[in-house]
Design a protein around this motif. Structure first.
Motif, PDB file in Angstrom:
ATOM      1  N   ALA B  83       0.849  -1.197   0.000  1.00 47.68           N
ATOM      2  CA  ALA B  83       0.000   0.000   0.000  1.00 47.68           C
ATOM      3  C   ALA B  83       0.881   1.242   0.000  1.00 47.68           C
ATOM      4  O   ALA B  83       1.231   1.776   1.049  1.00 47.68           O
ATOM      5  N   ARG B  84       1.287   1.690  -1.197  1.00 47.77           N
ATOM      6  CA  ARG B  84       2.099   2.909  -1.303  1.00 47.77           C
ATOM      7  C   ARG B  84       1.364   3.938  -2.148  1.00 47.77           C
ATOM      8  O   ARG B  84       0.863   3.618  -3.217  1.00 47.77           O
ATOM      9  N   PHE B  85       1.323   5.168  -1.624  1.00 47.23           N
ATOM     10  CA  PHE B  85       0.584   6.234  -2.310  1.00 47.23           C
ATOM     11  C   PHE B  85       1.471   7.478  -2.386  1.00 47.23           C
ATOM     12  O   PHE B  85       2.462   7.570  -1.675  1.00 47.23           O
ATOM     13  N   PRO B  86       1.045   8.471  -3.211  1.00 46.88           N
ATOM     14  CA  PRO B  86       1.815   9.719  -3.237  1.00 46.88           C
ATOM     15  C   PRO B  86       1.807  10.361  -1.845  1.00 46.88           C
ATOM     16  O   PRO B  86       0.741  10.514  -1.232  1.00 46.88           O
ATOM     17  N   THR B  90      -3.620  13.805   0.765  1.00 44.03           N
ATOM     18  CA  THR B  90      -4.344  13.356   1.956  1.00 44.03           C
ATOM     19  C   THR B  90      -5.252  12.199   1.521  1.00 44.03           C
ATOM     20  O   THR B  90      -5.468  11.979   0.323  1.00 44.03           O
ATOM     21  N   VAL B  91      -5.795  11.497   2.517  1.00 46.12           N
ATOM     22  CA  VAL B  91      -6.685  10.373   2.205  1.00 46.12           C
ATOM     23  C   VAL B  91      -7.873  10.887   1.377  1.00 46.12           C
ATOM     24  O   VAL B  91      -8.260  10.290   0.368  1.00 46.12           O
ATOM     25  N   GLN B  92      -8.393  12.024   1.811  1.00 43.97           N
ATOM     26  CA  GLN B  92      -9.546  12.623   1.132  1.00 43.97           C
ATOM     27  C   GLN B  92      -9.232  12.933  -0.344  1.00 43.97           C
ATOM     28  O   GLN B  92     -10.033  12.660  -1.237  1.00 43.97           O
ATOM     29  N   GLU B  93      -8.046  13.486  -0.578  1.00 46.04           N
ATOM     30  CA  GLU B  93      -7.647  13.832  -1.958  1.00 46.04           C
ATOM     31  C   GLU B  93      -7.481  12.582  -2.821  1.00 46.04           C
ATOM     32  O   GLU B  93      -7.814  12.581  -4.000  1.00 46.04           O
ATOM     33  N   LEU B  94      -6.949  11.538  -2.191  1.00 43.11           N
ATOM     34  CA  LEU B  94      -6.765  10.288  -2.929  1.00 43.11           C
ATOM     35  C   LEU B  94      -8.127   9.705  -3.334  1.00 43.11           C
ATOM     36  O   LEU B  94      -8.317   9.271  -4.483  1.00 43.11           O
TER      37      LEU B  94
END
Lengths: 261, 248
Positions: B83-86, B90-94
């Motif tokens: 689980a890798r994200f930018p 934020t979680v909301q933006e993702l």
């Protein structure tokens, strides 16, 4: 949908510090040159070598870093109902586009401030930005293609560095050596064709012909002028440079569409 | 329903999937098991289109999932192994970004946000989240469009016991709702708890595909866990006792 994705990619690029530093570097450099030499023609010549040396290597690294840093996130995007082609072009468009934007701003603001109303000087600035932008597209495409084909990032960076060093330094030296060795033979036309294989040579020839900087023109630049004359030489150099821009991008797309993530 | 017919995939000289033919039905949880490198993740990635098989075909409700069938992914939720994200998002933006990509509003978003206990981190950048919280974010992303197929690559990895238990409850609820659920795991207790079908992969080849009852019958063991250990031992000469320890 792709506009949203492009907007996201651009926002992400703008959040990083490097692209701002890149723009600031060219802004300070161009402004500094204008303060030292008020003649815009001399400023353009001063900028020429920096553009030819710095722009390609930064574009190459920017593409490699951009791909490897977001590789896991690319997986998430590609698992969504989005065509691969869109993901590829938004990634390339945002990466190369932000570099071009900051490069252009960095160069053009001082030109607009110091060469107001001097159309010849402004056009030199625009040619620098245009040619530099083409180099960004070419080297970004090469970097992206390398990243897509190489799982091992160290090797990709190594190959990228070797390619840049070859085109920026070695190619010209080898060409000159070849011409010296074959000086008793008619090598003008083969030498002319050999310049097609190095985008940096083409960019240098194009800019020196535009800037009429005879001292920086070198053997190949002089050859262009003698064989083809100014305008035709410029058009040919520009045409081959455009082919150079299309080639690596096409290669990057071909590999990306077939790549496993 | 997802159907694989003669799917093979080679990475360089290594054949990672060998002529895999298997069907995953709605209302069933299928556990893909096998040692590391046996082809479990490649199989999931082939379904979602991240890996392109060399030969064979994959069908979703009879529609072939080839390169041009990207729109079919609207019906698939995929949880990646990592689980890798930018980091800046934020979680909301993702969530907003994936909503934009899917061009439809998420279903059950509020419910899932509460279920995965993500309210307190909703507006936090992903870089400050722990591994377990990121895994819960990844689960939310896989689930939030209420897909008919859920592909979960080691879904409980990194989760605390409470979150893992809640996830297992959710998987069972989704089974009741008629979803196709496919998960990979090394935790044998999970297989026993959740699986309606077990697919055992070794060196990219399906060595067993059937119900837990069929597996018990074939191995003569009294528990699914014991039966899987026997399968692993039989095919690997006991090399994989590490998996057994993790499972216990």
């Amino acid at each position: 949908m792709w506009i949203g994705l492009l907007g996201y990619e651009v926002r992400e690029a703008l959040r990083g510090r490097w692209v701002w530093a890149y723009g600031a570097f060219f802004l300070l450099l161009t402004e500094g040159l204008f303060r030292f030499a008020s003649d815009p023609a001399r400023v353009s010549v001063g900028l020429l070598n920096v553009v030819l040396f710095i722009v390609p290597v930064v574009a190459l690294f920017w593409a490699l870093v951009g791909f490897y840093q977001t590789r896991d996130f690319l997986e998430l995007i590609l698992s969504q109902p989005v065509p691969r082609r869109w993901v590829l072009w938004t990634k390339i468009g945002s990466g190369a586009g932000t570099l071009i934007l900051f490069f252009a701003i960095g160069i053009l603001i001082p030109y607009l401030l110091h060469a107001r109303g001097q159309w010849a000087a402004l056009s030199e600035g625009l040619w620098l930005v245009g040619t530099g932008s083409l180099l960004i597209v070419i080297y970004y495409g090469i970097g992206f293609g390398l990243a897509v084909t190489r799982e091992d990032r160290t090797r990709a960076f190594g190959i990228g560095m070797v390619f840049w060093f070859f085109t920026a330094v070695l190619y010209d030296a080898l060409l000159l050596l070849l011409l010296l060795l074959l000086r008793d033979y008619p090598v003008e036309r083969p030498a002319f064709v050999l310049t097609f294989f190095n985008p940096l040579d083409l960019a240098r020839i194009l800019l020196t012909m535009r800037l009429e900087a005879a001292l920086l023109m070198g053997y190949t630049g002089a050859l262009y002028e003698r064989l083809l004359g100014g305008v035709l030489g410029q058009l040919i150099a520009l045409g081959v440079l455009l082919l150079w821009a299309v080639g690596p991008l096409g290669w990057a797309q071909w590999r990306f569409m077939r790549r496993d993530f | 329903m997802i159907e694989l017919r003669g799917v093979s995939k080679r990475f360089g000289s290594r054949l990672v999937l060998r002529n895999v033919g298997v069907t995953f039905r709605p209302g069933e949880v299928t556990a893909l098991i096998g040692p590391n490198g046996s082809g479990k993740t490649t199989l999931l990635k082939s379904i979602v289109g991240l890996v392109q098989p060399d030969t064979g075909q994959i069908f979703l409700n009879g529609v072939p999932l080839d390169g041009g069938a990207w729109a079919c992914r609207d019906r698939i939720g995929y949880l990646s192994q990592v689980a890798r994200f930018p980091e800046n998002l934020t979680v909301q933006e993702l969530v907003a970004m994936l909503t934009m990509l899917r061009r439809r509003a998420p279903e059950r978003l509020q419910e899932l946000r509460t279920y995965f206990r993500l309210e307190s981190v909703w507006d936090k950048p992903l870089r400050i989240l722990s591994g377990g919280t990121r895994q819960r974010v990844a689960l939310l992303l896989a689930w939030m469009f209420d897909p008919e197929v859920l592909l979960l690559d080691e879904p409980t990895a990194g989760l605390d016991p409470v979150a893992a238990a809640r996830l297992k409850d959710l998987i069972l609820q989704e089974r009741e709702r008629g979803k196709v659920l496919l998960l990979t795991t090394h935790v044998l207790a999970e297989v026993e708890e959740l699986a309606d079908q077990i697919v055992f992969l070794l060196d990219g080849e399906v060595h067993f595909a059937g119900s837990p009852e069929e597996l018990l019958l074939r191995t003569g063991e009294s528990t699914v866990e014991g039966a899987i250990v026997q399968l692993l031992d039989a095919h690997t000469g006991g090399v994989l006792h590490v998996d057994r320890v993790i499972g216990l």
